[in-house]
Design a protein around this motif. Sequence first.
Motif, short mmCIF file in Angstrom:
data_model
loop_
_atom_site.label_atom_id
_atom_site.label_comp_id
_atom_site.label_asym_id
_atom_site.label_seq_id
_atom_site.Cartn_x
_atom_site.Cartn_y
_atom_site.Cartn_z
N GLU A 1 0.83 -1.20 0.00
CA GLU A 1 0.00 0.00 0.00
C GLU A 1 0.86 1.25 0.00
OE1 GLU A 1 -4.27 0.13 1.93
OE2 GLU A 1 -2.79 -0.62 3.36
N MET A 2 0.44 2.22 -0.79
CA MET A 2 1.06 3.54 -0.74
C MET A 2 0.27 4.41 0.24
SD MET A 2 2.10 4.49 -4.66
CE MET A 2 3.69 3.97 -5.28
N HIS A 3 1.00 5.21 1.00
CA HIS A 3 0.36 6.12 1.95
C HIS A 3 0.92 7.52 1.81
CE1 HIS A 3 -0.53 2.24 3.90
NE2 HIS A 3 -1.53 2.86 4.48
N VAL A 4 0.05 8.50 2.03
CA VAL A 4 0.48 9.89 2.16
C VAL A 4 0.10 10.33 3.57
CG1 VAL A 4 -1.68 10.91 1.26
CG2 VAL A 4 0.47 12.19 1.11
N CYS A 5 0.98 11.07 4.22
CA CYS A 5 0.76 11.46 5.62
C CYS A 5 0.80 12.99 5.74
CB CYS A 5 1.84 10.85 6.52
SG CYS A 5 1.87 9.04 6.44
N ASN A 6 -0.13 13.54 6.51
CA ASN A 6 -0.24 14.99 6.62
C ASN A 6 -0.35 15.47 8.06
OD1 ASN A 6 -2.83 14.24 7.32
ND2 ASN A 6 -3.87 15.67 5.95
N GLN A 7 0.20 14.66 9.01
CA GLN A 7 0.09 15.08 10.41
C GLN A 7 0.87 16.34 10.70
OE1 GLN A 7 1.40 12.17 9.29
NE2 GLN A 7 0.94 10.45 10.66
N ARG A 8 1.87 16.64 9.87
CA ARG A 8 2.71 17.81 10.08
C ARG A 8 2.78 18.62 8.79
NH1 ARG A 8 5.87 16.33 14.64
NH2 ARG A 8 7.28 18.09 14.28
N ASP A 9 3.30 19.82 8.91
CA ASP A 9 3.58 20.63 7.72
C ASP A 9 4.98 20.23 7.24
OD1 ASP A 9 3.71 22.55 5.76
OD2 ASP A 9 4.19 24.19 7.13
N PHE A 10 5.03 19.16 6.44
CA PHE A 10 6.32 18.56 6.10
C PHE A 10 7.15 19.40 5.14
CE2 PHE A 10 3.98 14.69 7.40
CZ PHE A 10 4.90 14.17 8.29
N GLY A 11 6.52 20.01 4.17
CA GLY A 11 7.33 20.76 3.20
C GLY A 11 6.52 21.18 2.00
N GLN A 12 7.25 21.65 0.99
CA GLN A 12 6.62 22.19 -0.21
C GLN A 12 7.35 21.72 -1.47
OE1 GLN A 12 5.57 26.55 0.10
NE2 GLN A 12 6.95 26.38 1.84
N MET A 13 6.67 21.93 -2.58
CA MET A 13 7.23 21.64 -3.89
C MET A 13 6.61 22.62 -4.88
SD MET A 13 5.05 18.17 -4.80
CE MET A 13 5.76 18.00 -6.43
N PRO A 14 7.25 22.88 -6.00
CA PRO A 14 6.63 23.75 -7.00
C PRO A 14 5.66 22.96 -7.87
CG PRO A 14 8.79 23.08 -7.76
CD PRO A 14 8.63 22.50 -6.38
N ILE A 15 4.72 23.65 -8.46
CA ILE A 15 3.89 23.04 -9.49
C ILE A 15 4.76 22.86 -10.73
CG2 ILE A 15 1.87 23.35 -10.97
CD1 ILE A 15 0.61 24.99 -8.73
N PRO A 16 4.79 21.67 -11.32
CA PRO A 16 5.66 21.47 -12.48
C PRO A 16 5.37 22.45 -13.61
CG PRO A 16 4.83 19.37 -11.67
CD PRO A 16 4.09 20.44 -10.93
N LEU A 17 6.43 22.89 -14.25
CA LEU A 17 6.27 23.80 -15.39
C LEU A 17 5.64 23.07 -16.57
CD1 LEU A 17 9.70 25.68 -15.34
CD2 LEU A 17 7.54 26.38 -14.31
N ARG A 18 4.84 23.80 -17.32
CA ARG A 18 4.21 23.27 -18.52
C ARG A 18 4.37 24.30 -19.63
NH1 ARG A 18 4.57 19.23 -16.15
NH2 ARG A 18 2.93 17.81 -15.44
N SER A 19 4.52 23.82 -20.85
CA SER A 19 4.64 24.72 -22.00
C SER A 19 3.40 25.62 -22.07
CB SER A 19 4.76 23.89 -23.28
OG SER A 19 4.92 24.73 -24.39
N PRO A 20 3.56 26.91 -22.31
CA PRO A 20 4.74 27.63 -22.81
C PRO A 20 5.59 28.27 -21.72
CG PRO A 20 2.86 29.06 -22.97
CD PRO A 20 2.36 27.78 -22.36
N GLU A 21 5.49 27.79 -20.46
CA GLU A 21 6.31 28.35 -19.40
C GLU A 21 7.79 28.08 -19.69
OE1 GLU A 21 3.55 28.08 -15.44
OE2 GLU A 21 4.27 26.19 -16.27
N VAL A 22 8.64 28.86 -19.03
CA VAL A 22 10.08 28.75 -19.27
C VAL A 22 10.79 28.50 -17.95
CG1 VAL A 22 10.02 30.19 -21.33
CG2 VAL A 22 10.38 31.25 -19.09
N LEU A 23 12.05 28.02 -18.06
CA LEU A 23 12.81 27.67 -16.86
C LEU A 23 12.97 28.84 -15.91
CD1 LEU A 23 15.67 25.37 -18.21
CD2 LEU A 23 13.75 24.72 -16.74
N GLY A 24 13.03 30.05 -16.44
CA GLY A 24 13.21 31.21 -15.58
C GLY A 24 12.15 31.35 -14.52
#
Length: 546
Positions: free
Chosen positions: A228-251
């Motif tokens: 089984e895969m689990h996701v846990c949210n008991q704490r504020d573990f961290g963050q990530m960006p929303i993946p870029l999608r075209s026509p967005e740029v690396l900048g």
Amino acid sequence: MIVMLVRNKEPYLPYTLTQLSELDYPKERLALWIHSDHNEDRSAELLAAWLAEYRPLYRSVHAVLNTTSPPLRPDESSAIDMSEGRYRDVIKLKEDALTAARRIWADFVWFLDADVILHEAAVLRQLIEMRKPVVAPMLRTHGAYSNFWAGMDDNFYYRRTEEYGQIYGSKKRGCFSVPMVHSCVLVNLLSTRSDGLTFVREKLPAPIGPTSDDVITFALSARQAGMEMHVCNQRDFGQMPIPLRSPEVLGKEWLNIVNIKLEMMVDHPPPPVASVLRPFVPDPPEKTKLGFDHIYMIGLARRPDRRRRMLLAFDELGIDAETVDAVDGRQLNDSALAELGVAMLRDYRDPINDRRLTFGEIGCFLSHHRVWSDMVAHGYERIIVFEDDLRFASYFHYRLERLMAEVDALNLDWDLIYLGRKIMRTDEEWVAGAQRLVHPSYTYWTLAYALTRRGAEKLLKEEPLGKMIAVDEYLPIMFGQHPNTGWAAQFSGAGSLLAYSASPLLVTPIKYTGEPGYVSDTEDAGTIGAELEGTCSVDGCPTPAN
């Protein structure tokens, strides 16, 4: 073993690599498996500098930093294009890493994306202690995107579910069985069932799903292996960006790391950077007044944590603001208010709590009043006022630029524009021809607003200290949207203020009522004595509480 694949992650690496080096876990018990190629930025240089400093501390390090590979694969149209060739390479690299973890008899393998910013050094220990076969800490973004799915359809793609919102919004807390996790995934290799895990579709006992998708194939292999895969949210573990999608740029990644740092600083210190990586962190942007004549930030001197966070946010955003010590309601009393000429509006009672003004609310009004007065005294034409208990929306600087460009394009005649407020109605009308402006209805809060000198003069002309109400009641009276016509009738300029609001809002509160850590310096204070209510109705003043 920790696995990290890196491509064009220069904005994040000073922080993600530092968090690796500061993990609360013995380095001599950790193996690293790192691969980087097809970079257009300094990702490989960053990794090399960090490895030169920290490599000897780890049990083993496998690191391939390919500095000769071209920026793009033959079938890629851009660095963010998820082409077949890219999927094929990622699948091979992750499968190689999984094989290497088994070969060295690792107890766990942790697949960690290079743009995941974790908030605590103990996160690896915390994940291990959850005793799940495959587990991920829930990560937040500046939107509703996260590193898990709560539903998967019959074609093995994302399915929207009510449970997703409950987990992501922390309406329920714990560890939850989900069909897929990614980006920050700890796998328990001590289980014999883990032998069935794979990123290669052809290795599945029952080959199903898309032919080239490492994340979905791994999730299906876990399902078929009975893990089984689990996701846990008991704490504020961290963050990530929303993946870029075209026509967005690396900048755009440089903007995304700013968003992440600003959000992190709401509840945590700013992310640290190892000394060896500091040369890779760009200097803060040059500070400006964002096209306004002046910017004020109102905050209580006895709230140094809030002030420090706001000043750090201004550094990140390049905002040149004057810090204004708020009038502290704790330092006020009935006699002091009498000396200031403060008297309550006739018949005023708080509409929600049915009480007089608190000293905190009076201090808040006095603070804003002093800013309005200072603006007029200095002859500023346009200002912004921030309070210190707000959080900035993602891409704040650019949202504000677009908002004011629209104001100018419409040739809008305005006195006040809310940048942050409590919206009381959802049916507010759009300004004709606008995409970012609405006509505000009855509104609470004064988190942030833009103000013209004419608007300040209108607010001051009423001499509101002699008929005081809460400042967020006063403003709706002045722009003609307050439901209490009796109060409004006591202001000759009621309805004269030309007010608008950004939509969507550019700032929100750092905490809402009831959330952990919520503190109100205006409401959680004593109320004034009846002796100041010199303009009470002929029916008499309410008896003060003992």
